[in-house]
Design a protein around this motif. Structure first.
Motif, PDB file in Angstrom:
ATOM      1  N   SER A 231       0.853  -1.187   0.000  1.00  0.00           N
ATOM      2  CA  SER A 231       0.000   0.000   0.000  1.00  0.00           C
ATOM      3  C   SER A 231       0.889   1.236   0.000  1.00  0.00           C
ATOM      4  CB  SER A 231      -0.913   0.021   1.234  1.00  0.00           C
ATOM      5  OG  SER A 231      -0.149   0.230   2.410  1.00  0.00           O
ATOM      6  N   MET A 232       0.315   2.360  -0.399  1.00  0.00           N
ATOM      7  CA  MET A 232       1.073   3.613  -0.364  1.00  0.00           C
ATOM      8  C   MET A 232       1.403   3.987   1.082  1.00  0.00           C
ATOM      9  SD  MET A 232       1.460   4.523  -3.557  1.00  0.00           S
ATOM     10  CE  MET A 232       1.625   6.283  -3.895  1.00  0.00           C
ATOM     11  N   ALA A 233       0.488   3.696   1.981  1.00  0.00           N
ATOM     12  CA  ALA A 233       0.694   4.060   3.383  1.00  0.00           C
ATOM     13  C   ALA A 233       1.882   3.314   3.987  1.00  0.00           C
ATOM     14  CB  ALA A 233      -0.565   3.773   4.188  1.00  0.00           C
ATOM     15  N   ALA A 234       2.088   2.078   3.553  1.00  0.00           N
ATOM     16  CA  ALA A 234       3.181   1.279   4.099  1.00  0.00           C
ATOM     17  C   ALA A 234       4.495   1.496   3.348  1.00  0.00           C
ATOM     18  CB  ALA A 234       2.817  -0.201   4.049  1.00  0.00           C
ATOM     19  N   SER A 235       4.457   2.352   2.309  1.00  0.00           N
ATOM     20  CA  SER A 235       5.616   2.541   1.453  1.00  0.00           C
ATOM     21  C   SER A 235       6.075   3.999   1.492  1.00  0.00           C
ATOM     22  CB  SER A 235       5.276   2.139   0.012  1.00  0.00           C
ATOM     23  OG  SER A 235       4.666   0.870  -0.045  1.00  0.00           O
ATOM     24  N   ILE A 236       7.236   4.254   0.912  1.00  0.00           N
ATOM     25  CA  ILE A 236       7.776   5.604   0.793  1.00  0.00           C
ATOM     26  C   ILE A 236       7.592   6.081  -0.640  1.00  0.00           C
ATOM     27  CG2 ILE A 236       9.895   6.983   0.897  1.00  0.00           C
ATOM     28  CD1 ILE A 236      10.972   4.901   2.891  1.00  0.00           C
ATOM     29  N   THR A 237       7.094   7.301  -0.801  1.00  0.00           N
ATOM     30  CA  THR A 237       6.961   7.883  -2.140  1.00  0.00           C
ATOM     31  C   THR A 237       7.748   9.187  -2.190  1.00  0.00           C
ATOM     32  OG1 THR A 237       4.735   6.956  -2.377  1.00  0.00           O
ATOM     33  CG2 THR A 237       5.374   8.713  -3.908  1.00  0.00           C
ATOM     34  N   LEU A 238       8.662   9.262  -3.146  1.00  0.00           N
ATOM     35  CA  LEU A 238       9.475  10.459  -3.329  1.00  0.00           C
ATOM     36  C   LEU A 238       9.117  11.109  -4.659  1.00  0.00           C
ATOM     37  CD1 LEU A 238      11.893  12.096  -2.086  1.00  0.00           C
ATOM     38  CD2 LEU A 238      13.371  10.779  -3.635  1.00  0.00           C
ATOM     39  N   PHE A 239       8.778  12.410  -4.616  1.00  0.00           N
ATOM     40  CA  PHE A 239       8.456  13.144  -5.838  1.00  0.00           C
ATOM     41  C   PHE A 239       9.687  13.881  -6.345  1.00  0.00           C
ATOM     42  CE2 PHE A 239       4.276  12.484  -4.009  1.00  0.00           C
ATOM     43  CZ  PHE A 239       3.503  12.197  -5.127  1.00  0.00           C
ATOM     44  N   ASN A 240       9.800  13.938  -7.649  1.00  0.00           N
ATOM     45  CA  ASN A 240      10.910  14.640  -8.283  1.00  0.00           C
ATOM     46  C   ASN A 240      10.795  16.141  -8.036  1.00  0.00           C
ATOM     47  OD1 ASN A 240      13.028  15.422  -9.928  1.00  0.00           O
ATOM     48  ND2 ASN A 240      12.278  14.376 -11.771  1.00  0.00           N
ATOM     49  N   LYS A 241      11.878  16.776  -7.631  1.00  0.00           N
ATOM     50  CA  LYS A 241      11.876  18.226  -7.477  1.00  0.00           C
ATOM     51  C   LYS A 241      11.703  18.923  -8.823  1.00  0.00           C
ATOM     52  CE  LYS A 241      15.066  17.973  -3.535  1.00  0.00           C
ATOM     53  NZ  LYS A 241      16.458  18.259  -3.080  1.00  0.00           N
ATOM     54  N   ARG A 242      12.085  18.236  -9.874  1.00  0.00           N
ATOM     55  CA  ARG A 242      11.982  18.785 -11.231  1.00  0.00           C
ATOM     56  C   ARG A 242      10.693  18.292 -11.880  1.00  0.00           C
ATOM     57  NH1 ARG A 242      15.062  16.762 -14.638  1.00  0.00           N
ATOM     58  NH2 ARG A 242      15.324  18.536 -16.039  1.00  0.00           N
ATOM     59  N   VAL A 243       9.586  18.888 -11.553  1.00  0.00           N
ATOM     60  CA  VAL A 243       8.321  18.503 -12.165  1.00  0.00           C
ATOM     61  C   VAL A 243       8.342  18.853 -13.647  1.00  0.00           C
ATOM     62  CG1 VAL A 243       5.812  18.835 -12.126  1.00  0.00           C
ATOM     63  CG2 VAL A 243       7.122  18.787  -9.979  1.00  0.00           C
ATOM     64  N   ASP A 244       8.903  19.992 -13.966  1.00  0.00           N
ATOM     65  CA  ASP A 244       9.073  20.417 -15.345  1.00  0.00           C
ATOM     66  C   ASP A 244      10.461  19.981 -15.812  1.00  0.00           C
ATOM     67  OD1 ASP A 244       9.390  21.654 -17.777  1.00  0.00           O
ATOM     68  OD2 ASP A 244       8.894  23.675 -17.063  1.00  0.00           O
ATOM     69  N   PRO A 245      10.552  19.140 -16.861  1.00  0.00           N
ATOM     70  CA  PRO A 245      11.872  18.674 -17.304  1.00  0.00           C
ATOM     71  C   PRO A 245      12.791  19.796 -17.776  1.00  0.00           C
ATOM     72  CG  PRO A 245      10.154  18.038 -18.861  1.00  0.00           C
ATOM     73  CD  PRO A 245       9.467  18.538 -17.642  1.00  0.00           C
ATOM     74  N   ALA A 246      12.223  20.964 -18.061  1.00  0.00           N
ATOM     75  CA  ALA A 246      13.045  22.105 -18.487  1.00  0.00           C
ATOM     76  C   ALA A 246      13.611  22.884 -17.297  1.00  0.00           C
ATOM     77  CB  ALA A 246      12.231  23.044 -19.380  1.00  0.00           C
ATOM     78  N   ASP A 247      13.230  22.497 -16.099  1.00  0.00           N
ATOM     79  CA  ASP A 247      13.680  23.205 -14.893  1.00  0.00           C
ATOM     80  C   ASP A 247      15.184  23.014 -14.689  1.00  0.00           C
ATOM     81  OD1 ASP A 247      14.076  24.304 -12.415  1.00  0.00           O
ATOM     82  OD2 ASP A 247      12.613  23.050 -11.372  1.00  0.00           O
ATOM     83  N   GLN A 248      15.930  24.101 -14.718  1.00  0.00           N
ATOM     84  CA  GLN A 248      17.381  24.058 -14.536  1.00  0.00           C
ATOM     85  C   GLN A 248      17.810  24.458 -13.122  1.00  0.00           C
ATOM     86  OE1 GLN A 248      19.467  22.949 -17.001  1.00  0.00           O
ATOM     87  NE2 GLN A 248      17.601  22.499 -18.140  1.00  0.00           N
ATOM     88  N   SER A 249      16.835  24.721 -12.271  1.00  0.00           N
ATOM     89  CA  SER A 249      17.175  25.212 -10.931  1.00  0.00           C
ATOM     90  C   SER A 249      17.636  24.109  -9.990  1.00  0.00           C
ATOM     91  CB  SER A 249      15.967  25.928 -10.314  1.00  0.00           C
ATOM     92  OG  SER A 249      14.902  25.014 -10.085  1.00  0.00           O
ATOM     93  N   VAL A 250      17.337  22.859 -10.341  1.00  0.00           N
ATOM     94  CA  VAL A 250      17.715  21.728  -9.501  1.00  0.00           C
ATOM     95  C   VAL A 250      19.014  21.120 -10.027  1.00  0.00           C
ATOM     96  CG1 VAL A 250      17.053  19.448  -8.647  1.00  0.00           C
ATOM     97  CG2 VAL A 250      15.315  21.236  -8.931  1.00  0.00           C
TER      98      VAL A 250
END
Length: 633
Positions: free
Chosen positions: A268-287
């Protein structure tokens, strides 16, 4: 000079072996003796597989095919041929490059034939590992090794999101990326809301339908017979596996981009770890992608899980083991004169001998010792995949459609980077045309009724499904129409030729540089999101086999052993030429058409490769002159 088994066995091998420093003399001698015995055993094995002064007694079965081709149901592997008949057994020096084979056996034996093949303690950062890899590639001597050919680590951007994502379209396993189901979309949307990821939520709301795909390894525990919360690891708890899930965004411009990763799904999602990419936009150069260590760790988990799926299922089971079942069942049920036998036999060549080597050495002595799972879990994983192999669902047109890649839209810009899908669709169509041209001739089948009443074909179906045979429950109960027979024969050729080629010959490029796709993690996985978010470079380095030299060497060497370039006399072009000269005028006519069609495909595939956004790595593995006609390595 001739070198006999006895002469070679008297070579003072301990001087070739590196042993840890020991303060106790007796312990040191014990290690030396064990290493010596192991090396002697491996050299004896080498002579056996070379069929040179063989110590293995040769056993031959009776002439009748059912006695000659008997099933083995008694070991950890799915049903397979019990004894390879002498007349078709192929020694391994005719299968592998002898230099690569000897190098591999030395590594398995624990003999270090070159100290520099694995990084040392000084390569303790990713930058230093990349520098070491580049230097190793530049400093090739007269005896080539695994670094002779280019690998992905030579790219300055090998760790980036773009290169990570593209591997699921044109890497060694481009066969399992799938349109995200409603279940997965709901789960990721809810998790994004829980973590207040507003930019991600906005993308979910604004994206066009069918824009999100997953690379889903969440079912590993279920398929291995493990509990949802069970830690996946080797018997000695030195290597760890994971059941990752990666969510990707595929916009209209076709640039696949990773959005979120579950390093290890535990039911389940609750029993797991989910990490989101800081670069939601692939053109983002700030990360700074190079130093986003939590995200780089998560991507390493995904690629490690993909290694397991690819090596054990997509490659080993879905091509090698499945094709062997076809070979044995066809040999037991179809006479040599049967047109289906005659169409399939040229695509078998050395498969049975190669598979026997895989069962005796490659899996127990290489795959199991470097994987992040226990041996019982691995064998259950493979066995489950074999028994449940879904033949019709994996026909290329059906498979692509079901995974969210509509056949009539593959030429859209959205899919221009998925060269595997475009090429494999066209190759399937071409092979099916060849098979259809032969089977539809009135000399063989007048109509559907002729197929339905062909007792040999029904026997084949029964043999594939029976528990006393292959035991593959999803093989058709019967084949009663010409279209059904054409599809199945095409599928058997597809598995042996283009499918195996697609998932085998790119391994060296993507896997010799171990950090890109390790076979296991060498430290326990994080237990919380906050722990993962605090990860630094040292945590990722600890997950690599830097302190496990033999495992590193095997991870790097085996792809090199298995990626030997296809010989010209073994490619699909040569097969088509041979077919065009067949004594059977029906096969000859179809072969001429196949040759012409392959010429056309060569140009089409080249254009597909040229359309890729990433021009650093051409996708030519399915080019007809590089496409093996059978599972030959």
């Amino acid at each position: 000079m001739s070198l006999s088994r006895s002469a070679l066995m008297n070579v003072h091998l301990p001087y070739m072996v590196q042993y840890p420093e020991e303060t106790d003399y007796s312990t040191a001698m014990k290690h030396a003796a064990e290493g010596y015995d192991h090396a002697r055993q491996m050299i004896a094995f080498l002579f056996d597989i070379l069929d040179y002064e063989s110590s293995v007694p040769q056993k031959f079965t009776p002439e009748e095919k059912k006695a000659k081709y008997t099933w083995n149901h008694s070991d950890n592997f799915p049903p397979h041929l019990a004894i390879i008949p002498e007349d078709i057994d192929v020694p391994s020096y005719k299968i592998f490059s002898i230099v690569r084979l000897v190098q591999t056996l030395l590594i398995v034996s624990g003999i270090q034939f070159d100290e520099g093949l694995a990084p040392g303690p000084q390569q303790n950062t990713m930058e230093k590992l990349a520098e070491w890899n580049a230097e190793r590639h530049r400093s090739q001597g007269w005896i080539k090794d695994m670094f002779n050919e280019p690998n992905i680590g030579l790219r300055n951007d090998w760790y980036t999101d773009a290169v990570f994502a593209q591997q699921f379209f044109t890497g060694p396993n481009p066969t399992t990326i799938t349109l995200a189901s409603d279940m997965w979309m709901k789960a990721f949307i809810e998790e994004a809301a829980s973590q207040a990821k507003q930019e991600v939520i906005a993308l979910f709301r604004s994206a066009l339908p069918n824009s999100f795909y997953v690379q889903d390894f969440s079912d590993f525990r279920g398929r291995m017979g493990a509990r949802p919360d069970e830690e996946l690891c080797s018997e000695d708890s030195t290597r760890y596996g994971c059941a990752s899930v990666a969510l990707f965004y595929l916009p209209p411009n076709g640039k696949l981009h990773p959005l979120a990763i579950i390093p290890d799904y535990k039911g389940s999602m609750a029993a797991s770890i989910t990490l989101f990419n800081k670069r939601v936009d692939p053109a983002d150069q700030s990360v700074d992608q190079a130093n986003d260590w939590p995200w780089r760790y998560a991507k390493t988990c995904v690629l490690s899980a993909d290694w397991a799926l690819h090596e054990m299922i997509i490659h080993l089971n879905n091509t090698h083991l499945v094709e062997e079942a076809v070979i044995v069942a066809v040999q037991r049920t179809l006479p040599d004169s049967h047109i289906v036998f005659r169409l399939l036999e040229p695509h078998w060549v050395v498969t049975l001998s190669l598979n026997a080597l895989a069962r005796s050495v490659l899996v127990p002595d290489v795959i199991v010792p470097i994987a992040g799972f226990s041996a019982p879990r691995i064998f259950q994983f493979v066995g489950h995949a074999f028994t449940n192999f879904d033949w019709k669902a994996l026909y290329v047109p059906t498979d692509l459609e079901s995974r969210g890649f509509p056949l009539d839209r593959l030429d859209d810009d959205k899919f221009h980077n998925y060269a595997y899908a475009k090429n494999i669709k066209d190759m399937w169509t071409t092979l099916r045309k060849f098979v259809s041209s032969v089977l539809r001739d009135r000399q063989y089948y007048l109509d559907d009724c002729a197929v339905a009443t062909d007792a040999h074909i029904q026997d084949w179906c029964d043999e594939m499904r029976s528990g006393k045979g292959a035991g593959m429950k999803n093989f058709p109960k019967s084949i009663s129409t010409l279209d059904d027979l054409i599809d199945m024969v095409t599928m058997c050729i597809h598995i042996a030729a283009p499918q195996h080629t697609a998932v085998n010959y790119l391994q060296q490029y993507y896997q010799t540089f171990v950090p890109n796709k390790p076979s296991a993690l060498f430290s326990p996985l994080p237990q919380s999101l906050s722990q993962l978010e605090s990860y630094t470079e040292s945590d990722l380095m600890a997950a690599l086999p830097l302190q496990a030299r033999q495992e590193w060497l095997l991870m790097a060497q085996i792809p090199y052993l298995l990626s030997r370039q296809v010989e010209q006399d073994g490619n699909i072009v040569t097969y088509a030429t041979s077919a065009s000269n067949n004594k059977d005028p029906i096969i000859a006519a179809a072969g001429k058409e196949l040759s012409a069609d392959l010429d056309i495909l060569a140009g089409v595939f080249l254009k597909n490769s040229e359309k890729l956004d990433d021009q650093n790595t051409a996708y030519n593995v399915l080019a007809p002159d590089q496409l093996a006609n059978a599972i030959v390595i």
